[in-house]
Structure formats: C-alpha cells, structure tokens
Design a protein around this motif. Structure first.
Motif, PDB file in Angstrom:
ATOM      1  N   ALA B  12      41.724 -78.067 -78.190  1.00 36.46           N
ATOM      2  CA  ALA B  12      43.171 -76.917 -77.781  1.00 36.46           C
ATOM      3  C   ALA B  12      43.179 -75.793 -79.641  1.00 36.46           C
ATOM      4  N   LEU B  16      43.170 -72.201 -78.705  1.00 29.74           N
ATOM      5  CA  LEU B  16      44.242 -71.217 -79.388  1.00 29.74           C
ATOM      6  C   LEU B  16      43.010 -70.166 -79.774  1.00 29.74           C
ATOM      7  N   THR B  17      42.558 -70.165 -80.588  1.00 23.15           N
ATOM      8  CA  THR B  17      42.012 -69.290 -81.031  1.00 23.15           C
ATOM      9  C   THR B  17      41.424 -67.954 -80.223  1.00 23.15           C
ATOM     10  N   GLN B  22      45.229 -62.103 -76.744  1.00 24.76           N
ATOM     11  CA  GLN B  22      45.669 -62.117 -75.324  1.00 24.76           C
ATOM     12  C   GLN B  22      47.267 -62.567 -76.160  1.00 24.76           C
ATOM     13  N   PHE B  23      47.222 -63.388 -76.734  1.00 17.43           N
ATOM     14  CA  PHE B  23      48.707 -64.130 -77.000  1.00 17.43           C
ATOM     15  C   PHE B  23      49.190 -63.648 -77.749  1.00 17.43           C
TER      16      PHE B  23
END
Lengths: 985, 468
Positions: B12, B16-17, B22-23
């Motif tokens: 996870a 996430l990293t 992009q996030f």
C-alpha cells in the motif's frame, strides 16, 4: 501530513490484548410472525466481535463469560441480551430504527442511536414501497424534514430542485452532492439548446439557462436503492469538504444476501392524467368580441370568427393537448444470493412512461450488478456496476420569445378557431404565435442518456482482535455519462416558415466523466467502557466535461441534419477540475452514553484561485444518551438523546470563473476578439458554510412514540456571487466574488409512532414539520437583482443586506427603491405519512405533503389574460371593464402585487393498498414461489391550492438556489395511478 | 496473517508513493476555451491588434437591436410585436411610467444597449492601449489605430448620452487596464458634458487620423468599403462629428465637419459605411429583419407613419417602401398596425451606420439654423425628389421663407429618411416637440407617456449608492 495518522495510531497502540475465557453462544433470530431473520448483526457489546445470521436466522459466536449480545437488523428494533450457549431472540419491527448505521465519516459509520446529527434516512420501503415516482428526486418528495424538493415542471423525465436547509449558495446550483455506493454522481442540468434563439428564444445565451432540461440524478433507478441517508447541513457533512455546502445525499444500493437464491419479479402498469387543467378553452368569448384582447382587436376577432368558423363549434384545445392519458409501465427483475465468499445482487429495470401530452414521455432501462467478495477472512471486496439508458421527450413549454412554447400558444388561442389538422395540414394560427397542435405533433425535444456508474471498495483487516481493529479501505468510483440532445423544428412549421432561415435542428453532446478515489485507515480500540474510532485518509476527485453542439437553420426541406442548414453554428466547451482532500477524524464512545466526535478535512481544488492552497473544514459533535445512564428511572422513556454538532463545508466557484477570457467577435468571416463583459477572479476562494445544530431525540413506550426535534443555524460566509460593476465601465460584472454572508435558521420536528399495534391492525404514522428562513446578514457589493430570477415588473429577487435573498421585489419603485413582497421559500412545510397493516395481508399507506405560504412570480394570469383565454376574462369589474383587461400589467393601479401570488399547496404524494396473497389459495402451486403481492397505488393524485396555473411547484429557471419559482404556464404535472404485481421465488 | 498484513502495508505504501505525483498533479490551470485578456495587453502581435480592431467593428453591431427597437417604440415609429413579451409594447409606451418615476424599469430588459455601447467604448480603449503598448506597430500606425478607436468611442458616447439624456453618463474611466480601475468609475456628467466628451473624442480621433498615414495596420471589414484607408475613414469621422455637433447646436461646426466628410448633395444617398451581417458560422444576422407577415415577433409600424406621409412618398408607398401592408393587421396592446417594417430585405442585409442622406439632412438643418434657407431648400429638395415628392417650391411654397416651417420640414424628412434608425425620438426631444408624437396621455383605460430619457440602469444606481 502523511505521518500524522500513523503517529496517532502509534499513540493509541499501547492497549494490549487480554486472553479471556469464554464459550460459544449460538441461536436463532426471528422477526415478525416468527420468520427467521437472515443477515441480522449479532455483536458482542463493547467489542469488535460480531457475526451475521445465515439464511435460516442461525448464528454462533465466541464470547467471554458474562458477555452481552446486541442483535440488530434494519427495520427492527435492536435488542441487547445476555449471551448463552443456546438462545432464541425475536426482534420487533420498527419504522425508524435506532440500530441502523448512519455515516459519520468518509469511512466510518455509527449507530443511529449514537448519532449527533439529525440524519434523515429513507428506506427502500419508504422510497418505493408505496408507489412509483418517475425519478429518484420525485420519490423523495415530502419524506424528509428540512428538505425542500420541488418539480421544475411536469415535463416527463425529471428536473427537480432539491434544497436542504435553505439556500447554501447563490450562484452555484442549489443541488446537494449525491454519492452512490461511494461514487460522486454528476447531477448537472445540461443545456439542450431548446431555450435558445433558434427555438423558443427564452434565453439569449448560447446554451440557454431556460432549456427546461432535467438534472441528471433522474437517471438513477429508485428500485435499486436499499436506503438513502441525507446529511442536511455542514455539521453532518463537514467531512465531505468543498463539495458539501448544500448537503450530501448518500445512496446505498441493494446488496446480495448469502443463502438461497432469491428472485423478485415485479410488474407495474398504470396511467397518468393531468393533475389540474386551467380550463382555458371553456372560456366564453362574448366580451372579447366586444373589447378586443391584448393581441387582437374586436374587429379582427369578429372578422376571423365569421370567416373561419361561422358555426358555434368550439374546441377544448387545452384538453386536446394536455388531456391525454399516458400509459405507464415498469418491469423489474432482481436476483440475489451467494455464499460466504461471494454474494451478488443483480437488478434490471425497464420503464416506459408516456406523458399527458402526445409524443412526450420518459423511458429508462437500467441494469445493476453488485458483487461482494470475501476471498479471505481479512479482505472484503465490493464492486458494483450500473448501466443506465434513458430517453425523454419533453416538447416545448415555459418561457418563450418566438411563439413556440405550448403554454403560450394555448393561452393565445381562441376556442372557436379551427386548429385541428386537415389531411395532415395544420391550419395557421392567424392571430399570433403558432398552432400548438403542430408543435405537439411535429417537433422534437429529445434527450438520450447513456451512463455507466461503477464502484469498488476494498477493505483489508490489518489487525483484528477483541480490542484492536485496524482496517485499510480503498474506494473508487467512475461515473461516465453522455447526454445527447436533439431539438428539431421542421422548416414548414408555421413559426419557422416565418423565419429568415426556416427549419432548425440542434444536436448536442454533453459528455461528463467523474472519477473519485479515496484511501482510509480506520482504527478501533475498546478500552474498558470506552471505544475509540480513529480514521485518516486521502481523497481525490476529478471531473472532465466536454459540451458541444452543432446547429443548423435554414434546413433543406424535410431534412433534420443540421449540416444541410444554410446557417450553421457550432460550439465546443471543455471543463475540468481536480480536487484533493485529506481527513482525520476521532470518535470516542463511552458505553453508548456519551459519544463525542471531532474531525477535520482539508481540501484543495483547481477551481480555486490558488489550486495548491488547502482550505480547512473542521467539525465536532457530542451526543448524550441520557436514558442509558444508570440513574435513569423512567422505564417508559427508553431513549432520551441530547445532541449538538458543529461543522463547516465549502464550495468552490464553478469552472471558468478564475479566467478572464477574450470574447470572440466574428464579423464577415473575420475573427475578432474583444474585452469580455464578465471578468474572472483569479483569487477566488471557496465560500464556506458553518452550521450549528442541536436537538433532542426521544423514544418512549418501547419506541412506539418517537420525537426528533432539531434547530440549526447555518451561516454561509463569503458567499460567491457575481459582483455587478458599474456597467458604464463596459464590464457588467466580476463573475465570482466573496460578496457577503447568508444565514439560514430553521426548525425540524419529526413525530413518529405506532398508535395501534394489535393482532389484526398495526398503524404506523409519522409527522414531519419544518421551516427555514434566510437572511443576507452582510453584503459588501451594491444591491443587485439576482440574475435570471424573474422578469422585471413581474417580480425579481434581489440581494439586499438585512433581507431574504429569496424574497420578491417589484413595482412600485418608490424613489427608485423597489417594493418588497413575500418570500418564495415556504413559511413551513409538513408531511404526514401513514402505513396501516390490517387483516394480516393488507397494507394501506398514504403520504400527504403541504407547503405553506410559498410565493411564486407567476405570469400565468397575465399570459392568459393577454390571449383572452382566462376562464373569468369576461367578468366585469366595478368600472365595467372585463377583468381580463383591467388586471393586466400596465393598467392603472396594477403593480407587481398582481404577479407575486400565494403558491401554497397540499398534495397527496403517495397512496397505496397492497395485498399479500395467502399461499393456501394456490394449492399445490404454492411451493413454486415464496410470496405474491398485488396492489394499487397513486402518485400525486390530488392537490389543493389557491394557485392559478398547472402546478405551484413550477420553476422556469431550473435548479437555482434563488429565483427559481417563476411560472410561465409550465408543463402540467400529472397524477399517476398504478396496478402492481410482485412475486418472489 | 501477520505476514499477509505486513506485505499489504508495504504494498500500500509503495503503491501510494508511486501514485503520488499523479495524485497531486494539477489538471487544469489554463483556460481551455479561449485566449486570456493579458495576452493582448502587452506587446501584442499585428495579428492580435487586427483581431481587436475587427472585434471593435463586430461589437458595434451589438447594441443596435436594443437601441433601435427601444427608441423606435418610444419615438412612436415601430413596435416590436412580441406577443409573448408584452413589455415591448407596454413598458416602452410608458404605461408603467407611474411606477418607475416616469421612465422604464431600471432593472428591466430595456437596458441592454447601455452595456453594449459601454463595452464598445471599452473594447476600443483596450485596442488603443494594446496598440500603444506594442513594438509591432509604427508610430504612424499607432496614430491611425487611435483615430479609428476614438471615432468608435465617440459614436458610442453619442448613443449613450442621448439615451440617458439629463442623467448624463460616466465620462471618465481613468485607466481602463489598470488593476482596480473598474472599481473606480468616473462620476456622471450632464447631457451637455456628455456631448462635449463625444466632441473631444471625435476631434482627437480626427487629429490622430491626420497623422496616421494611409493604411490601417488591421483588417477593415467589408462594411467599410470606400472607407478602408485612413484618409477615407477620416471622412467617416467627420460625418460622426457633424452628428455630434448637430446635437450641440453648433451649426457652424456641423457645416465645417460636413465639408470634410463624404457629403455629396448630388451623389447617391446610400453612400456610407454599414454594419454587415452574415450567416457564416458564429457571425450575427441582422437582428432587425423579420419575414413579412410573421405571427411570431414582427416589427410593425405605427399607422401614423403611413397616414401622415405625403402622397407619393416612395419611402412609404410602392415597391421600395420601408413598410408594407400586412395580410392581416397586428394588435400589440393598445396599438393595431396595418404595416410591417420592411427596411431590410433579408437577415444578411446591412444596416447603415451613417450615410449621405443623413449628411444632406444635417446640412439642410444647419443651413436653416444659419438662416441660409436657399442652400437648405436645395438639400431638402434633393431628398424630396429622390423619393417621388415635388420640390418644396411647388409642394409647400408657404414655408420657403419660414424658419419654423423649414425646421418642421427637415424633421419630417428625417422622420421618413431615418425611419427606425434611432433618431426620431432624439429629434423631437432636441426641439422640445414631444407633443407631436401620437399615443400619449390617457386613452381609454390606459395612460401612455413618452419618456424624456431612459432610466439610469439599476446597476449604476446601486453602485453609486454604495460608492457615493
């Protein structure tokens, strides 16, 4: 930021696991008539330990010595019992349950009995159990205190204004945020172009604000819905941040249940009739021939009458157009079943509803599949997919400047003028406007929607024992829709033939893609009598919209393709936004007696002037269940909850408002550009609503009497509105500006109970009463007319400090100051719902809704007076003038008073009678199915109102927070009747 | 279980990293739908200057519907017979004047001309600023651009000040492109000071044009055919100047300006720049055109226009008349009209900005006021004979030496020559002859009022209330 949640977790970690001795408790849970209840939750009090009953209602769970079990099931009152090795528990049915869970965070829920807000829920039974409303918003009408839902017009296919606790915004749409199974829904009201110059000319903008189109929540099939939860204000919705200023409506769809495969088949057939007609063409024309009307003098009328219709024949055109019976049918099939590892729900629905006007109607096909997977003991996966296809034909109604809209044409049409087609040829309307029958038969205003909504949730149990529970959840959703509109008027239709380029068609494609993604860590800990729920997470929302249209005028004869037009117009518009949020929340529960929650959300959005700046929205709430204290000695009152909550939410300006873009100015094929008349604001920040809500919930006599009382004070600060500049500068406004503060104060009272519960009769009843008042408490810009809030002397709404933004203003202008009239918001609303089961197998229900002292700006009387068709036109006033002439705009003494009218109404929203057929009468066939239910129902079957017009709910300008309730002979609403057949296998 | 958990946590975090960039990326930061205003304010290219100048030419058309339609009805020439919007033959005829201090609804639908002409003025100002702030133009070209833009500003100020009458208009906006300037609009002047501003602008423009060489550094659209060079455009500038001086009763000024304009007592009456319309994609069509006998929202004439006409006037009778008998009369409230307005043959017909015909009539008026009746009679006869009327000496011998009679004659010729061109109402106000207009006072159950001016728009009134 990223480290903070982890830090919090570490701080809460020191609680260690205790080994405890215990035993396995097992038993059976039953409901009404001793039927086994599957899916009931059996949980150990003050622990994370819980299980669910199987298809036969059985459960077993490991417990420690002396443990107490809480048994709950939606629709039943929960029970707390001592655990035993063998036990049977029966639950009592309940209308509003304290045990159902309500959302208090983005990834957390709480039991309703512990909620600190007045969270309204609508169960599947309340939503669709009685009758079939055409759309989801219609199905919610009148069911929830604090929620104002009005239909913009009666045109098929929806178009509803939903306002939670008054206006939270002035420029933005009034609509709350809809979330379905975690998917952020697009609820736009896309322009079709029906209101533009080539068609009704109601609005002169490229995509009209007066297209009378539906808002897209209409696509959702109410039958798929398990329950709806309404977070009415910022105190409940704070955790949703910058999209939640107008409240949040959370929709959960049906899920599969483990066990036997169940099949539900339902068929509804029915019909729709106009709820009310004005009686325009029953008018006597004696005085019109003597005095003349606004649009034709007496001589002209007399000549026409003698040449075109020497007989005394008349036609009731209003009835010919709106007096039809629309056939309604609705077929659905739902399957549900599964195992421990995989459960599914599949629902299909085919709906086809004709309107009361020929060639209008709404049809919808939808299919939903929800699958829940549990591949291992610590992973839960839920996926859902919903495809919807809808098709609406709405014709032309409401405001008009070209003589197209049916309402105007009917109003201007004398009943003695022959208009019925002869051998396919429609006689011209010789006075003004257009033969309405030709509009009915030959024009198109169609919208087709294809929509795909999908969602997933993955939950991973990272740690789980009696004390600690750490869960990681990830949720994502996609809502993709295309709305394709066709507006077409053939070249030889009377008003087109009289235009420079006859024949007009416009094809619009509106495409919207909304995606959302969130990840959360949720940590529960139970320490003694305390339990802690800590959650932290991130969210991302994106929206990508493309709107384009191609319009042709001067079409080749009988051609619809706009590219055959001699005058062509095309437009392409892009919109996009991206929003990031981060959330932390802590809930502390002391023995279900005191429940405290605090949380904070931070959001940033590309819609804001500074797209990288985070805005912070805090919340805090406290609920105290007084009756759960040991000292409580009044057994009759089982629940006494005092609650208070505070929260903040925001709303960013709409897309485009940060930009100041040169206006395109084309001449003779040369591309020109110029300074715009509306400026962007590159520094705009979100408007912010703060709300304090407090109330008391009382449950008495084994919950046979329930009282919920709430007051709130919602303040919207730095309200975004356009800043009207001195027009002499050549610029009309800055599109968005923090102009001031708005206050909404209100009261919500809900009184429910079961006055009768006997062997043969059970009567459940619920009364809701609510009111909201709005006030501009601060305004830093010049007082202004709210754009698109009405028509000059017929009444408009203004922003004025110290006054309500939803009040009406008009003539006389005393020293340049317009006169203040009443408010468009109702003084109060109330609804009364009843459900009576009797003789075991019968169920009767009724829902009555009243909106009291809401005022409309209406042109209905004026339009029909101008045309000579108002039923009392010929009544003579004291000066011996016909009323139809003397009460018109411009006559001495006639001010805006004439047009701001009381639009109060009482409606029977829903009424139904169902009969569950005893299996015994089917003899040997009885084992082929589970149950058969038949019934009859009605939707909006009766209305009491002093209002002149088709329906006081009309709103010409669509889903606007202010200025919505303007009526220009909108499409009449219909009363709908159904026969229902339902079988379960 | 424990291993699974660890793996998942690691996955996870890694996931996430990896997604982090992009996030957090911003998707939309520039307007995808058009060019920003800033892009033309500094160092505009010649293409951008041309775009702004074409934009000014296009904008000039924006207010014409509101200006002609509203003044046409107040001046009792025409009615916009929109049956679904009775305010066009109700509010404009003054039936509600009692509710609005003797005028129209300041917040109503009759005020769109105000923003239209104000924005024309602003757009011309932005053109001037962009031209001054670029190295793409020579000084001569900059002067030509200023001359063009200020002529357009003078025209828009002339319309605004006549519509607003005694209210006056906001005369200064100190620095249109400076931040915050929009929040400091100038104060309202008087009618006279407004006309003086128009005069200043038109004369400054004239000086700039004189220093502007021969060619404009931008496209002149086809409506300006014959006026596309700087010297020719200067003649148009002088025509507009004559119009402004006429309203200032500066008769000598009128004659001097006309002398430098394209006035020709013998030339075609129609000569002059026009606003063009087309059905090209996203262009505008002529908003004053309607199909004859339309039952939607036609422009119909006041019957007095026909009944008051001299017999044989080809502006009223015959195939080239400005009105045509409808197959059936049209009732718009208190007014029943027998004739449609047929000024424009199609929705792509041009609308004249100013033409030789008006110049001749201005010449006649200035000559009468200068007591040079013989010159005036020559000019008036030029118009009369062009439209099938006999010369004044034959038709109206009694007025040949009668100043008042000649003024009435010139006003009457203006009524017919400039029908539905936004001048009739101004003319009767100029001469204090409001009473000659029909449909006034109490008639039956109605009361009609001819406005002295249009109401100051509500946005302006409210602005001044908050910013005294």
């Amino acid at each position: 930021m990223k480290l903070k949640p982890l830090l919090l977790l570490i701080l809460l970690m020191p609680f260690t696991v205790f080994a405890q001795s215990g035993f396995v408790a097992s038993g059976r849970v039953t409901g009404a008539q001793n039927n086994p209840l599957s899916g009931a939750t059996v949980s150990v009090a003050n622990s994370n330990n819980s299980t669910v009953t199987d298809a036969t209602g059985n459960f077993s769970i490991r417990v420690s010595n002396g443990a107490r079990l809480v048994i709950s099931h939606v629709g039943y009152a929960p029970k707390t019992v001592n655990a035993a090795e063998s036990m049977n528990v029966s639950l009592d049915e309940e209308n509003t349950t304290l045990s159902e869970v309500v959302v208090t965070g983005l990834a957390t829920t709480t039991r309703r009995g512990n909620a600190a807000n007045a969270v309204a829920t609508i169960s599947a039974k309340q939503l669709t159990g009685s009758t079939r409303s055409q759309t989801l918003d219609a199905a919610m009408q009148g069911k929830v205190a604090g929620v104002q839902i009005t239909s913009n017009s009666g045109a098929p296919g929806g178009g509803f204004l939903v306002r939670l606790r008054g206006a939270s915004s002035l420029t933005q749409s009034a609509e709350p945020l809809y979330i379905i199974d975690g998917v952020y829904m697009d609820n736009s009201q896309f322009g079709t172009g029906a209101g533009t110059n080539a068609f009704t000319g109601a609005a002169r903008t490229p995509t009209g604000s007066q297209d009378n189109s539906a808002n897209r929540i209409a696509d959702i099939n109410p039958q798929d819905i398990e329950n709806i939860e309404i977070l009415k204000g910022p105190s409940a919705a704070a955790i949703y941040g910058t999209r939640a200023n107008a409240g949040v409506i959370l929709i959960t769809t049906k899920k599969g249940r483990a066990g036997k495969l169940t099949v539900n088949f339902g068929q509804d057939v029915g019909f729709a009739k106009a709820l009310k007609l004005i009686g325009l063409h029953k008018t006597k024309w004696d005085k019109q021939f003597q005095f003349g009307t606004e649009l034709a003098n007496a001589a002209r009328l007399t000549t026409l009458k003698s040449t075109l219709n020497p007989t005394d024949e008349t036609w009731d055109y209003e009835k010919i157009v709106y007096g039809n019976t629309g056939a309604l049918r609705n077929t659905r099939l739902a399957l549900s079943g599964g195992t421990d590892k995989i459960r599914f729900y599949a629902g299909g629905n085919v709906m086809d509803e004709q309107g009361i006007q020929k060639n209008t109607g709404y049809s919808k096909n939808s299919f939903r599949l929800n699958v829940d997977l549990k591949p291992t003991s610590f992973i839960d996966i839920a996926v859902g997919a919903n495809y919807i296809n809808s098709n609406s034909d709405r014709s032309f109604s409401g405001n008009d400047n070209n003589g197209v809209a049916i309402g105007y044409n009917l109003a201007y049409l004398p009943n003695w003028l022959p208009q019925l087609p002869v051998n396919g040829v429609y006689p011209k309307q010789p006075l003004t406007g257009q033969n309405p029958l030709e509009i009915v038969d030959r024009t198109v205003n169609n919208e087709k929607v294809n929509r795909m909504i999908s969602n997933y949730t993955v939950g991973v149990q990272l740690v789980k024992n009696d004390i600690h529970n750490l869960r990681l959840t990830s949720t994502g959703g996609v809502d993709f829709l295309t709305a394709e509109d066709e507006v077409y008027i053939p070249d030889d239709v009377q008003f087109q033939a009289a235009s420079a380029n006859p024949g007009a068609s416009r094809y619009t494609t509106n495409r919207a893609l909304n995606t959302n993604l969130q990840g959360f860590l949720v940590y529960n800990a139970h320490v003694g009598n305390f339990s802690f729920t800590t959650s932290a997470g991130l969210t991302q929302l994106r929206r990508d919209v493309r709107l384009n249209y191609f319009q042709g005028q001067g079409l080749k004869p009988a051609q619809r393709n706009p590219s055959t037009g001699t005058v062509q117009q095309a437009s392409e518009t892009f919109q996009g936004e991206k929003e990031l949020g981060r959330v932390v929340q802590e809930e502390i529960n002391w023995n279900d007696i005191v429940i405290a929650t605090a949380g904070v959300r931070q959001d940033r959005s590309t819609l804001n002037g500074d797209p990288k700046k985070y805005f912070t929205f805090p919340k805090a709430s406290l609920a105290v269940n007084v009756a759960n204290f040991g000292f409580w000695k009044i057994p009759a009152i089982s629940q006494l909850k005092l609650r208070a909550a505070y929260g903040e939410t925001g709303r960013s300006a709409s897309f485009n408002s940060t930009f100041t873009t040169l206006t395109d100015l084309i001449i003779g094929g040369q591309a020109g550009a110029g300074y715009p008349t509306i400026l962007g604001n590159a520094g705009i920040e979100p408007e912010r609503a703060t709300e304090f809500e407090t109330g008391v919930d009382i449950g008495a006599f084994s919950n046979r009497l329930r009282i919920e009382f709430t007051v709130y004070n919602k303040k919207v600060k730095n309200l975004i509105e356009s800043y009207n500049l001195s027009t002499g500068t050549g610029v009309s406004s800055i599109q968005v500006f923090p102009v001031g503060d708005l206050q909404n104060k209100g009261i919500e009272l809900s009184l429910g109970g079961t006055p009768v519960r006997s062997r043969n009769v059970t009567w459940n009843t619920n009364i809701n009463w609510w009111r909201n008042r709005s006030l501009m408490t601060r305004l830093i810009i010049p007082e202004k007319v709210v754009a698109s809030s009405g028509f000059g002397s017929f009444g408009t709404q203004r922003l004025r400090e110290g006054a309500s933004p939803t009040a009406w203003y008009g003539t006389p202008n005393v020293n340049g100051v317009p006169t203040l009239y009443e408010d468009s918001q109702p003084l109060w609303q109330a609804s009364w719902s009843n459900s009576i089961t009797f003789l075991r197998n019968f169920e009767f229900s009724i829902l009555i809704h009243r909106s009291h002292k809401n005022f409309n700006s209406t042109l209905n009387q004026e339009i029909t007076d101008e045309g000579g068709s108002s039923p009392d036109w010929s009544t003579i006033d004291k000066d011996n003038n016909p009323l139809g002439q003397s009460r018109k705009l411009g006559k001495p003494g006639i001010t805006t008073r004439q047009f701001i009218v009381d639009a109060s109404y009482t409606k029977i929203r829903e009424i139904s009678l169902y009969y569950t057929v005893p299996k015994t009468i089917f003899g040997s066939f009885a084992n082929k199915f589970e149950s058969i239910r038949v019934g009859v129902s009605g939707n909006n079957i009766a209305m009491w109102t002093p209002y002149y017009g088709y329906d006081p709910e009309a709103a010409n300008f669509g889903n606007r927070p202010t200025g919505a309730t303007v009526d220009l002979l909108s499409f009449p609403s219909s009363k709908r009747f159904f026969f229902h057949f339902n079988v379960n296998f | 279980m424990r291993i699974n958990t660890s793996i998942l946590v690691v996955l996870a975090i890694v996931g996430l990293t990896a997604c982090k960039k992009q996030f957090y990326d911003e998707d939309v930061l520039v307007d995808p739908n058009g060019a920003s205003v800033e892009s033309v304010l500094n160092n505009a290219t010649r293409g951008q200057i041309s775009q702004l100048a074409v934009g000014v030419q296009s904008s000039m058309r924006n207010g014409i519907l509101s200006y002609y339609r509203e003044t046409g009805t107040v001046g009792r020439e025409i009615i916009y017979s929109a049956s679904t919007e009775s305010r066009y033959f109700n509010e404009l005829l003054g039936t509600q004047a009692a509710q609005y201090n003797g005028m129209n609804d300041p917040a109503g639908i009759m005020n769109t001309y105000y923003l239209n002409y104000s924005s024309l003025r602003r757009r011309a100002e932005i053109l001037i600023r962009s031209a001054n702030n670029t190295t793409a133009l020579t000084d001569q070209e900059k002067a030509a651009t200023r001359g063009f833009a200020k002529t357009m500003q003078a025209y828009s100020v002339w319309v605004l000040v006549n519509m607003q009458g005694k209210n006056g208009i906001r005369e200064t906006f100190s620095d249109l492109s400076a931040p915050g300037d929009l929040l400091k609009p100038g104060k309202f002047g008087t009618y006279e000071s407004g006309l003086a501003l128009a005069k200043t602008l038109v004369n400054e423009a004239n000086a700039d044009l004189a220093a502007g060489g021969t060619e404009f550094p931008f496209t002149m659209t086809s409506g300006y055919t014959g006026f596309t060079t700087v010297p020719d455009f200067k003649k148009f500038n002088r025509a507009i100047a004559a119009r402004i001086f006429l309203y200032q009763k500066d008769w000598a000024g009128v004659l001097a300006a006309l002398n430098e304009s394209f006035l020709s007592l013998t030339g075609p009456l129609q000569t002059g720049p026009v606003m063009t319309f087309s059905t090209t994609t996203n262009d505008q069509v002529n908003p004053l055109y309607h199909v004859p006998n339309s039952s939607g929202a036609p422009f119909v004439a006041f019957n007095e226009f026909i009944t008051d006409a001299e017999p044989g006037d080809t502006r009223v009778f015959g195939p080239s008349a400005k009105v045509a008998q409808r197959t059936s009369p049209r009732t718009s409230g208190a007014v029943t009209s027998t004739h449609d307005v047929t000024l424009y043959a199609s929705n792509t017909s041009s609308i004249s900005i100013i033409r030789n015909e008006e110049l001749i009539l201005m010449y006649a008026e200035a000559k009468i006021q200068s007591n040079q009746f013989a010159d005036a009679i020559v000019a008036l006869d030029r118009i009369r004979t062009a439209y099938g009327l006999r010369p004044l000496a034959v038709a109206k011998p009694t007025i040949l030496a009668n100043k008042n009679g000649l003024i009435d004659e010139v006003l009457n010729q203006r009524r017919y020559s400039l029908f539905f061109e936004g001048q009739r109402w101004f003319d009767v106000l100029r001469y204090g002859k409001k009473s000659i207009l029909p449909l006034q006072g109490t008639i039956g159950a109605n009361t009609f009022v001819v406005f002295d001016n249009f109401a100051r728009p509500d946005a302006e009134v409210q602005w001044d209330k908050l910013n005294p």
